[in-house]
Write a protein that holds these residues in place. Structure first.
Motif, PDB file in Angstrom:
ATOM      1  N   HIS A  37       0.744  -1.170   0.065  1.00 24.26           N
ATOM      2  CA  HIS A  37      -0.204   0.012   0.115  1.00 24.26           C
ATOM      3  C   HIS A  37       1.075   1.102   0.043  1.00 24.26           C
ATOM      4  O   HIS A  37       1.905   1.290   0.788  1.00 24.26           O
ATOM      5  CB  HIS A  37      -1.061   0.115   1.244  1.00 24.26           C
ATOM      6  N   VAL A  38       0.593   2.051  -0.914  1.00 21.45           N
ATOM      7  CA  VAL A  38       1.579   3.457  -0.809  1.00 21.45           C
ATOM      8  C   VAL A  38       0.215   4.321  -0.428  1.00 21.45           C
ATOM      9  O   VAL A  38      -0.596   4.633  -1.040  1.00 21.45           O
ATOM     10  CB  VAL A  38       2.177   3.831  -2.175  1.00 21.45           C
ATOM     11  N   CYS A  39       0.650   5.427   0.472  1.00 26.67           N
ATOM     12  CA  CYS A  39      -0.142   6.351   1.156  1.00 26.67           C
ATOM     13  C   CYS A  39       0.417   7.775   1.222  1.00 26.67           C
ATOM     14  O   CYS A  39       1.716   7.887   1.519  1.00 26.67           O
ATOM     15  CB  CYS A  39      -0.537   5.728   2.411  1.00 26.67           C
ATOM     16  N   LEU A  40      -0.086   8.638   0.599  1.00 28.28           N
ATOM     17  CA  LEU A  40       0.565   9.953   0.623  1.00 28.28           C
ATOM     18  C   LEU A  40       0.243  10.505   2.150  1.00 28.28           C
ATOM     19  O   LEU A  40      -1.006  10.495   2.539  1.00 28.28           O
ATOM     20  CB  LEU A  40      -0.112  10.820  -0.429  1.00 28.28           C
ATOM     21  N   SER A  41       1.243  11.170   3.042  1.00 27.58           N
ATOM     22  CA  SER A  41       1.051  11.644   4.152  1.00 27.58           C
ATOM     23  C   SER A  41       1.749  13.068   4.059  1.00 27.58           C
ATOM     24  O   SER A  41       2.930  13.413   4.268  1.00 27.58           O
ATOM     25  CB  SER A  41       1.920  10.663   5.042  1.00 27.58           C
ATOM     26  N   THR A  42       0.834  14.156   3.977  1.00 30.79           N
ATOM     27  CA  THR A  42       1.182  15.228   3.637  1.00 30.79           C
ATOM     28  C   THR A  42       0.801  16.575   4.440  1.00 30.79           C
ATOM     29  O   THR A  42      -0.270  16.283   5.048  1.00 30.79           O
ATOM     30  CB  THR A  42       1.069  15.551   2.066  1.00 30.79           C
ATOM     31  N   GLY A  43       1.498  17.556   4.573  1.00 31.72           N
ATOM     32  CA  GLY A  43       0.799  18.838   5.071  1.00 31.72           C
ATOM     33  C   GLY A  43      -0.171  19.411   4.229  1.00 31.72           C
ATOM     34  O   GLY A  43      -0.700  20.320   4.542  1.00 31.72           O
ATOM     35  N   ARG A  44      -0.003  19.345   3.035  1.00 32.27           N
ATOM     36  CA  ARG A  44      -0.962  19.604   1.957  1.00 32.27           C
ATOM     37  C   ARG A  44      -2.210  19.696   2.218  1.00 32.27           C
ATOM     38  O   ARG A  44      -2.737  18.390   2.708  1.00 32.27           O
ATOM     39  CB  ARG A  44      -0.612  19.357   0.599  1.00 32.27           C
ATOM     40  N   ALA A  45      -3.308  20.227   1.631  1.00 28.91           N
ATOM     41  CA  ALA A  45      -4.356  19.808   1.545  1.00 28.91           C
ATOM     42  C   ALA A  45      -4.753  19.151   0.636  1.00 28.91           C
ATOM     43  O   ALA A  45      -4.013  18.794  -0.372  1.00 28.91           O
ATOM     44  CB  ALA A  45      -5.522  21.356   1.496  1.00 28.91           C
ATOM     45  N   ALA A  46      -6.172  18.372   0.763  1.00 27.98           N
ATOM     46  CA  ALA A  46      -6.595  17.214  -0.264  1.00 27.98           C
ATOM     47  C   ALA A  46      -6.323  17.670  -1.727  1.00 27.98           C
ATOM     48  O   ALA A  46      -5.912  16.989  -2.763  1.00 27.98           O
ATOM     49  CB  ALA A  46      -7.636  16.618   0.322  1.00 27.98           C
ATOM     50  N   HIS A  47      -7.060  18.769  -2.054  1.00 25.01           N
ATOM     51  CA  HIS A  47      -7.103  19.309  -3.417  1.00 25.01           C
ATOM     52  C   HIS A  47      -5.780  19.385  -4.020  1.00 25.01           C
ATOM     53  O   HIS A  47      -5.553  19.108  -5.233  1.00 25.01           O
ATOM     54  CB  HIS A  47      -7.901  20.566  -3.502  1.00 25.01           C
ATOM     55  N   SER A  48      -4.740  19.660  -3.329  1.00 28.10           N
ATOM     56  CA  SER A  48      -3.203  19.896  -3.768  1.00 28.10           C
ATOM     57  C   SER A  48      -2.370  18.592  -3.877  1.00 28.10           C
ATOM     58  O   SER A  48      -1.729  18.424  -4.658  1.00 28.10           O
ATOM     59  CB  SER A  48      -2.751  20.894  -2.827  1.00 28.10           C
ATOM     60  N   ALA A  49      -2.822  17.700  -3.037  1.00 23.32           N
ATOM     61  CA  ALA A  49      -2.465  16.344  -3.165  1.00 23.32           C
ATOM     62  C   ALA A  49      -2.884  15.608  -3.885  1.00 23.32           C
ATOM     63  O   ALA A  49      -2.366  14.594  -4.839  1.00 23.32           O
ATOM     64  CB  ALA A  49      -2.405  15.598  -1.610  1.00 23.32           C
ATOM     65  N   TYR A  67      -5.299  27.008   6.264  1.00 24.77           N
ATOM     66  CA  TYR A  67      -6.292  26.001   5.343  1.00 24.77           C
ATOM     67  C   TYR A  67      -7.609  25.982   5.971  1.00 24.77           C
ATOM     68  O   TYR A  67      -7.648  25.674   7.145  1.00 24.77           O
ATOM     69  CB  TYR A  67      -5.590  24.464   5.122  1.00 24.77           C
ATOM     70  N   THR A  68      -8.944  26.045   5.223  1.00 25.30           N
ATOM     71  CA  THR A  68     -10.197  25.777   5.695  1.00 25.30           C
ATOM     72  C   THR A  68     -10.662  24.740   4.679  1.00 25.30           C
ATOM     73  O   THR A  68      -9.657  24.269   3.987  1.00 25.30           O
ATOM     74  CB  THR A  68     -11.002  26.665   5.459  1.00 25.30           C
ATOM     75  N   VAL A  69     -11.624  24.128   5.039  1.00 27.83           N
ATOM     76  CA  VAL A  69     -12.262  22.906   4.133  1.00 27.83           C
ATOM     77  C   VAL A  69     -12.307  23.327   3.124  1.00 27.83           C
ATOM     78  O   VAL A  69     -12.285  22.619   1.784  1.00 27.83           O
ATOM     79  CB  VAL A  69     -13.392  22.314   4.786  1.00 27.83           C
ATOM     80  N   LYS A  70     -12.651  24.749   2.619  1.00 31.04           N
ATOM     81  CA  LYS A  70     -12.883  25.149   1.334  1.00 31.04           C
ATOM     82  C   LYS A  70     -11.607  25.693   0.533  1.00 31.04           C
ATOM     83  O   LYS A  70     -11.824  25.963  -0.626  1.00 31.04           O
ATOM     84  CB  LYS A  70     -14.081  26.112   1.205  1.00 31.04           C
ATOM     85  N   GLY A  71     -10.548  25.798   1.164  1.00 28.98           N
ATOM     86  CA  GLY A  71      -9.343  26.534   0.455  1.00 28.98           C
ATOM     87  C   GLY A  71      -8.289  27.081   1.450  1.00 28.98           C
ATOM     88  O   GLY A  71      -8.462  26.692   2.634  1.00 28.98           O
ATOM     89  N   LEU A  72      -7.692  28.049   0.745  1.00 29.46           N
ATOM     90  CA  LEU A  72      -6.392  28.889   1.628  1.00 29.46           C
ATOM     91  C   LEU A  72      -6.669  30.126   1.369  1.00 29.46           C
ATOM     92  O   LEU A  72      -7.301  30.800   0.581  1.00 29.46           O
ATOM     93  CB  LEU A  72      -5.390  28.366   0.571  1.00 29.46           C
ATOM     94  N   HIS A  73      -6.295  30.520   2.675  1.00 29.59           N
ATOM     95  CA  HIS A  73      -6.393  32.203   2.953  1.00 29.59           C
ATOM     96  C   HIS A  73      -4.737  32.223   3.405  1.00 29.59           C
ATOM     97  O   HIS A  73      -4.309  31.545   4.075  1.00 29.59           O
ATOM     98  CB  HIS A  73      -7.369  32.487   4.006  1.00 29.59           C
ATOM     99  N   ASN A  74      -4.447  33.570   3.019  1.00 30.94           N
ATOM    100  CA  ASN A  74      -3.142  34.166   3.540  1.00 30.94           C
ATOM    101  C   ASN A  74      -3.140  35.478   3.843  1.00 30.94           C
ATOM    102  O   ASN A  74      -4.372  36.116   3.649  1.00 30.94           O
ATOM    103  CB  ASN A  74      -2.010  33.766   2.624  1.00 30.94           C
ATOM    104  N   ARG A  75      -2.068  36.115   4.171  1.00 34.18           N
ATOM    105  CA  ARG A  75      -1.808  37.642   4.447  1.00 34.18           C
ATOM    106  C   ARG A  75      -2.601  38.442   3.134  1.00 34.18           C
ATOM    107  O   ARG A  75      -3.015  39.454   3.701  1.00 34.18           O
ATOM    108  CB  ARG A  75      -0.475  38.054   4.674  1.00 34.18           C
ATOM    109  N   ASP A  76      -2.282  37.816   2.191  1.00 32.04           N
ATOM    110  CA  ASP A  76      -2.876  38.691   0.881  1.00 32.04           C
ATOM    111  C   ASP A  76      -4.373  38.553   0.612  1.00 32.04           C
ATOM    112  O   ASP A  76      -4.907  39.283   0.010  1.00 32.04           O
ATOM    113  CB  ASP A  76      -1.994  38.486  -0.298  1.00 32.04           C
ATOM    114  N   ASN A  77      -5.029  37.344   1.121  1.00 33.65           N
ATOM    115  CA  ASN A  77      -6.410  37.248   0.781  1.00 33.65           C
ATOM    116  C   ASN A  77      -7.118  36.783   2.240  1.00 33.65           C
ATOM    117  O   ASN A  77      -7.745  35.756   2.108  1.00 33.65           O
ATOM    118  CB  ASN A  77      -6.671  36.167  -0.411  1.00 33.65           C
ATOM    119  N   TRP A  78      -6.855  37.369   3.119  1.00 32.26           N
ATOM    120  CA  TRP A  78      -7.592  37.248   4.446  1.00 32.26           C
ATOM    121  C   TRP A  78      -9.043  37.336   4.294  1.00 32.26           C
ATOM    122  O   TRP A  78      -9.436  37.941   3.521  1.00 32.26           O
ATOM    123  CB  TRP A  78      -6.757  37.718   5.596  1.00 32.26           C
TER     124      TRP A  78
END
Length: 250
Positions: free
Chosen positions: A41-53, A109-120
């Protein structure tokens, strides 16, 4: 099929599976396919959100569980959620205020996407109306990053790690890749001792310490190398190939 010592390969993505161009090399793909053909079994184990993985999971043809956002989400299979753990909105507010006070780059990260300093969020948005998964800070100023770390530790209830030497990543306490992979093992009915976990950053530390064979990439941060059972080539030198060829398919 041979009964093998290891049955699950848990792969971090950035700095591990992906080279510095954010690509999986053809050689690494070939060996991952070999492992899957042998029933691993090969499993991705990442800090990324699902949509990016997900695009990488699809590129590899994975239909196994995945651990995303450092363990805040565990997927039974791509697109099939098993568990999600959210960050308390009050903690998000405190972490946001700290980022503004220290004037550093931040994201969440939220369930719906990414917010950062530029798009809070827009002024007056109710933080409790949003499902939060993770908060992060990035600064190359070591002193500033240390001050933020100390303030976070004072808040309590947080799992603090990083995915590069310059950032801090924050999940709810007890949520990390080790807990995520433990759940994957339960889904697949295997033991943590039958897992090989590979990574390069502090968000990989818990899982590298918890599994049967913990592997640090050649480009890994020093504490990760020190805790690993094994150090292989870097993410630009197909270190994953070494893991599969020399330690799993043997």
């Amino acid at each position: 099929m041979t009964t093998r010592k290891y049955k699950l390969l848990a792969l971090d993505m950035d700095g591990t599976l992906l080279n510095d161009n954010h690509e999986i090399t053809l050689e690494t793909i070939k060996w991952i396919n070999k492992a899957m053909d042998e029933g691993i079994h090969v499993c991705l184990s990442t800090g990324r959100a699902a949509h990016s993985a997900m695009p990488y999971a699809e590129q590899l043809g994975l239909d196994t569980p995945m651990v995303t956002v450092n363990g805040s989400e565990v997927w039974k299979a791509p697109h099939e959620l098993h568990r999600r753990t959210l960050v308390d909105p009050d903690l998000i507010r405190q972490m946001y205020e700290l980022a503004i006070e220290k004037d550093v780059w931040f994201w969440a990260y939220t369930v719906k996407g990414l917010h950062n300093r530029d798009n809070w969020l827009e002024e007056g948005t109710d933080l409790t109306s949003i499902e939060w998964l993770k908060f992060g800070y990035n600064t190359e100023n070591d002193e500033l990053r240390y001050q933020i770390l100390m303030a976070l530790q004072d808040m309590g209830g947080l799992e603090i790690s990083n995915s590069s030497p310059h950032n801090l990543e924050i999940n709810p306490l007890g949520i990390n890749k080790a807990a995520g992979i433990q759940e994957v093992c339960q889904l697949l009915n295997i033991d943590m001792s039958e897992v090989v976990a590979v990574g390069d950053s502090l968000n990989d530390l818990a899982v590298i310490q918890a599994v049967g064979l913990g592997v640090a990439m050649g480009n890994a941060q020093e504490p990760v190398k020190e805790s690993a059972d094994l150090v292989v080539g870097s993410n630009n030198d197909d270190g994953i190939v070494e893991v599969i060829r020399d330690y799993i398919l043997v």
